[in-house]
Design a protein around this motif. Sequence first.
Motif, PDB file in Angstrom:
ATOM      1  N   LYS A  41       0.811  -1.232   0.000  1.00 26.05           N
ATOM      2  CA  LYS A  41       0.000   0.000   0.000  1.00 26.05           C
ATOM      3  C   LYS A  41       0.839   1.275   0.000  1.00 26.05           C
ATOM      4  O   LYS A  41       0.318   2.356   0.238  1.00 26.05           O
ATOM      5  CB  LYS A  41      -0.992   0.026   1.175  1.00 26.05           C
ATOM      6  N   HIS A  42       2.131   1.163  -0.271  1.00 22.88           N
ATOM      7  CA  HIS A  42       3.007   2.341  -0.377  1.00 22.88           C
ATOM      8  C   HIS A  42       2.519   3.208  -1.535  1.00 22.88           C
ATOM      9  O   HIS A  42       1.963   2.704  -2.511  1.00 22.88           O
ATOM     10  CB  HIS A  42       4.450   1.885  -0.628  1.00 22.88           C
ATOM     11  N   VAL A  43       2.737   4.495  -1.433  1.00 23.69           N
ATOM     12  CA  VAL A  43       2.361   5.397  -2.524  1.00 23.69           C
ATOM     13  C   VAL A  43       3.203   5.061  -3.763  1.00 23.69           C
ATOM     14  O   VAL A  43       4.322   4.564  -3.642  1.00 23.69           O
ATOM     15  CB  VAL A  43       2.555   6.880  -2.150  1.00 23.69           C
ATOM     16  N   PRO A  44       2.687   5.318  -4.946  1.00 28.96           N
ATOM     17  CA  PRO A  44       3.472   5.060  -6.164  1.00 28.96           C
ATOM     18  C   PRO A  44       4.771   5.862  -6.169  1.00 28.96           C
ATOM     19  O   PRO A  44       4.816   6.993  -5.668  1.00 28.96           O
ATOM     20  CB  PRO A  44       2.539   5.517  -7.292  1.00 28.96           C
ATOM     21  N   VAL A  45       5.816   5.268  -6.731  1.00 31.82           N
ATOM     22  CA  VAL A  45       7.114   5.936  -6.776  1.00 31.82           C
ATOM     23  C   VAL A  45       7.906   5.425  -7.979  1.00 31.82           C
ATOM     24  O   VAL A  45       7.769   4.267  -8.377  1.00 31.82           O
ATOM     25  CB  VAL A  45       7.904   5.706  -5.459  1.00 31.82           C
ATOM     26  N   ILE A  46       8.682   6.317  -8.549  1.00 35.53           N
ATOM     27  CA  ILE A  46       9.670   5.959  -9.570  1.00 35.53           C
ATOM     28  C   ILE A  46      10.986   6.512  -9.056  1.00 35.53           C
ATOM     29  O   ILE A  46      11.063   7.677  -8.653  1.00 35.53           O
ATOM     30  CB  ILE A  46       9.342   6.562 -10.946  1.00 35.53           C
ATOM     31  N   ALA A  47      12.028   5.665  -9.032  1.00 30.84           N
ATOM     32  CA  ALA A  47      13.300   6.107  -8.465  1.00 30.84           C
ATOM     33  C   ALA A  47      14.474   5.510  -9.229  1.00 30.84           C
ATOM     34  O   ALA A  47      14.419   4.369  -9.688  1.00 30.84           O
ATOM     35  CB  ALA A  47      13.386   5.690  -6.998  1.00 30.84           C
ATOM     36  N   THR A  48      15.526   6.302  -9.343  1.00 31.34           N
ATOM     37  CA  THR A  48      16.792   5.827  -9.897  1.00 31.34           C
ATOM     38  C   THR A  48      17.512   5.052  -8.805  1.00 31.34           C
ATOM     39  O   THR A  48      17.553   5.478  -7.657  1.00 31.34           O
ATOM     40  CB  THR A  48      17.658   7.031 -10.339  1.00 31.34           C
ATOM     41  N   LEU A  49      18.077   3.905  -9.177  1.00 31.46           N
ATOM     42  CA  LEU A  49      18.764   3.059  -8.198  1.00 31.46           C
ATOM     43  C   LEU A  49      20.268   3.187  -8.309  1.00 31.46           C
ATOM     44  O   LEU A  49      20.814   3.327  -9.403  1.00 31.46           O
ATOM     45  CB  LEU A  49      18.372   1.593  -8.392  1.00 31.46           C
ATOM     46  N   LYS A  50      20.917   3.104  -7.157  1.00 29.03           N
ATOM     47  CA  LYS A  50      22.376   3.084  -7.096  1.00 29.03           C
ATOM     48  C   LYS A  50      22.849   1.636  -7.190  1.00 29.03           C
ATOM     49  O   LYS A  50      22.063   0.700  -7.040  1.00 29.03           O
ATOM     50  CB  LYS A  50      22.858   3.696  -5.776  1.00 29.03           C
ATOM     51  N   VAL A  51      24.122   1.471  -7.402  1.00 27.66           N
ATOM     52  CA  VAL A  51      24.732   0.148  -7.354  1.00 27.66           C
ATOM     53  C   VAL A  51      24.699  -0.280  -5.896  1.00 27.66           C
ATOM     54  O   VAL A  51      25.370   0.309  -5.039  1.00 27.66           O
ATOM     55  CB  VAL A  51      26.188   0.180  -7.880  1.00 27.66           C
ATOM     56  N   ASP A  52      23.871  -1.272  -5.578  1.00 29.63           N
ATOM     57  CA  ASP A  52      23.720  -1.744  -4.205  1.00 29.63           C
ATOM     58  C   ASP A  52      22.844  -2.990  -4.210  1.00 29.63           C
ATOM     59  O   ASP A  52      22.361  -3.413  -5.256  1.00 29.63           O
ATOM     60  CB  ASP A  52      23.092  -0.652  -3.327  1.00 29.63           C
ATOM     61  N   GLU A  53      22.619  -3.529  -3.019  1.00 30.42           N
ATOM     62  CA  GLU A  53      21.774  -4.710  -2.938  1.00 30.42           C
ATOM     63  C   GLU A  53      20.316  -4.322  -2.825  1.00 30.42           C
ATOM     64  O   GLU A  53      19.975  -3.244  -2.322  1.00 30.42           O
ATOM     65  CB  GLU A  53      22.179  -5.593  -1.761  1.00 30.42           C
ATOM     66  N   VAL A  54      19.463  -5.205  -3.329  1.00 29.80           N
ATOM     67  CA  VAL A  54      18.027  -5.115  -3.138  1.00 29.80           C
ATOM     68  C   VAL A  54      17.677  -6.258  -2.200  1.00 29.80           C
ATOM     69  O   VAL A  54      18.134  -7.383  -2.390  1.00 29.80           O
ATOM     70  CB  VAL A  54      17.276  -5.265  -4.491  1.00 29.80           C
ATOM     71  N   ARG A  55      16.878  -5.943  -1.180  1.00 29.56           N
ATOM     72  CA  ARG A  55      16.458  -6.983  -0.247  1.00 29.56           C
ATOM     73  C   ARG A  55      14.954  -7.152  -0.338  1.00 29.56           C
ATOM     74  O   ARG A  55      14.210  -6.163  -0.331  1.00 29.56           O
ATOM     75  CB  ARG A  55      16.840  -6.632   1.184  1.00 29.56           C
ATOM     76  N   GLN A  62      14.581 -13.936   3.573  1.00 30.21           N
ATOM     77  CA  GLN A  62      15.017 -12.720   2.895  1.00 30.21           C
ATOM     78  C   GLN A  62      15.873 -13.096   1.688  1.00 30.21           C
ATOM     79  O   GLN A  62      16.749 -13.945   1.799  1.00 30.21           O
ATOM     80  CB  GLN A  62      15.834 -11.862   3.864  1.00 30.21           C
ATOM     81  N   ASP A  63      15.598 -12.487   0.553  1.00 37.88           N
ATOM     82  CA  ASP A  63      16.424 -12.651  -0.639  1.00 37.88           C
ATOM     83  C   ASP A  63      17.239 -11.379  -0.819  1.00 37.88           C
ATOM     84  O   ASP A  63      16.755 -10.276  -0.571  1.00 37.88           O
ATOM     85  CB  ASP A  63      15.571 -12.873  -1.892  1.00 37.88           C
ATOM     86  N   ARG A  64      18.486 -11.568  -1.274  1.00 34.41           N
ATOM     87  CA  ARG A  64      19.367 -10.439  -1.580  1.00 34.41           C
ATOM     88  C   ARG A  64      19.787 -10.555  -3.042  1.00 34.41           C
ATOM     89  O   ARG A  64      20.178 -11.628  -3.489  1.00 34.41           O
ATOM     90  CB  ARG A  64      20.595 -10.458  -0.684  1.00 34.41           C
ATOM     91  N   ILE A  65      19.714  -9.431  -3.738  1.00 34.05           N
ATOM     92  CA  ILE A  65      20.065  -9.388  -5.153  1.00 34.05           C
ATOM     93  C   ILE A  65      21.017  -8.210  -5.358  1.00 34.05           C
ATOM     94  O   ILE A  65      20.729  -7.089  -4.922  1.00 34.05           O
ATOM     95  CB  ILE A  65      18.808  -9.215  -6.043  1.00 34.05           C
ATOM     96  N   ALA A  66      22.159  -8.467  -5.993  1.00 30.63           N
ATOM     97  CA  ALA A  66      23.107  -7.400  -6.326  1.00 30.63           C
ATOM     98  C   ALA A  66      22.590  -6.728  -7.592  1.00 30.63           C
ATOM     99  O   ALA A  66      22.501  -7.352  -8.650  1.00 30.63           O
ATOM    100  CB  ALA A  66      24.500  -7.977  -6.556  1.00 30.63           C
ATOM    101  N   VAL A  67      22.228  -5.447  -7.473  1.00 27.56           N
ATOM    102  CA  VAL A  67      21.691  -4.681  -8.594  1.00 27.56           C
ATOM    103  C   VAL A  67      22.696  -3.591  -8.941  1.00 27.56           C
ATOM    104  O   VAL A  67      23.169  -2.871  -8.078  1.00 27.56           O
ATOM    105  CB  VAL A  67      20.317  -4.080  -8.235  1.00 27.56           C
ATOM    106  N   ASN A  68      23.013  -3.502 -10.217  1.00 26.22           N
ATOM    107  CA  ASN A  68      24.026  -2.557 -10.670  1.00 26.22           C
ATOM    108  C   ASN A  68      23.407  -1.420 -11.464  1.00 26.22           C
ATOM    109  O   ASN A  68      23.530  -1.337 -12.671  1.00 26.22           O
ATOM    110  CB  ASN A  68      25.091  -3.289 -11.486  1.00 26.22           C
ATOM    111  N   GLY A  69      22.738  -0.547 -10.739  1.00 26.53           N
ATOM    112  CA  GLY A  69      22.125   0.613 -11.373  1.00 26.53           C
ATOM    113  C   GLY A  69      20.776   0.283 -11.975  1.00 26.53           C
ATOM    114  O   GLY A  69      20.309  -0.845 -11.940  1.00 26.53           O
ATOM    115  N   GLY A  70      20.116   1.307 -12.471  1.00 31.45           N
ATOM    116  CA  GLY A  70      18.815   1.135 -13.099  1.00 31.45           C
ATOM    117  C   GLY A  70      17.775   2.012 -12.437  1.00 31.45           C
ATOM    118  O   GLY A  70      18.088   3.053 -11.860  1.00 31.45           O
TER     119      GLY A  70
END
Length: 139
Positions: A41-55, A62-70
């Motif tokens: 139920k979070h408000v809609p959002v569009i965001a640029t991502l840094k090189v970091d993990e997504v949890r 818990q799953d961890r994914i290494a995301v490299n930008g986007g």
Amino acid sequence: MADNKPVLSISIVTPDGRVYEHQGDFLVVTTAIGPLGILPKHVPVIATLKVDEVRVKYGEEQDRIAVNGGFMEFSNDTATIVADSAERQSEIDVKRAESARQRAQETIKQAKASHDTDSLARAEVALRRAINRINVANH
């Protein structure tokens, strides 16, 4: 999640295809302006991502994914992450990531010595990506 409480649908895609798809209770990403936690139920959002993990948290797991930008788009309890590249924690080759880190560090030294700002910038990005992969793999 069988108790009918709201859940998030999370999908991570790269130019090579879908890397991750799962439902969760809580999503954590690192945006260009800092960390962002998302619950149902979070408000809609569009965001640029840094090189970091997504949890992605679901129940006690818990799953961890290494995301490299986007970037990430979230609305109607659905998060879509479009990343330059991404790897699930279980799929990261730590030896390869360590080699990439060492190559990037050597390139940084050479670029600084020769005042090659283009090579330096590329090597710094490569170093951040390698360190991110190593950190995610070692959690």
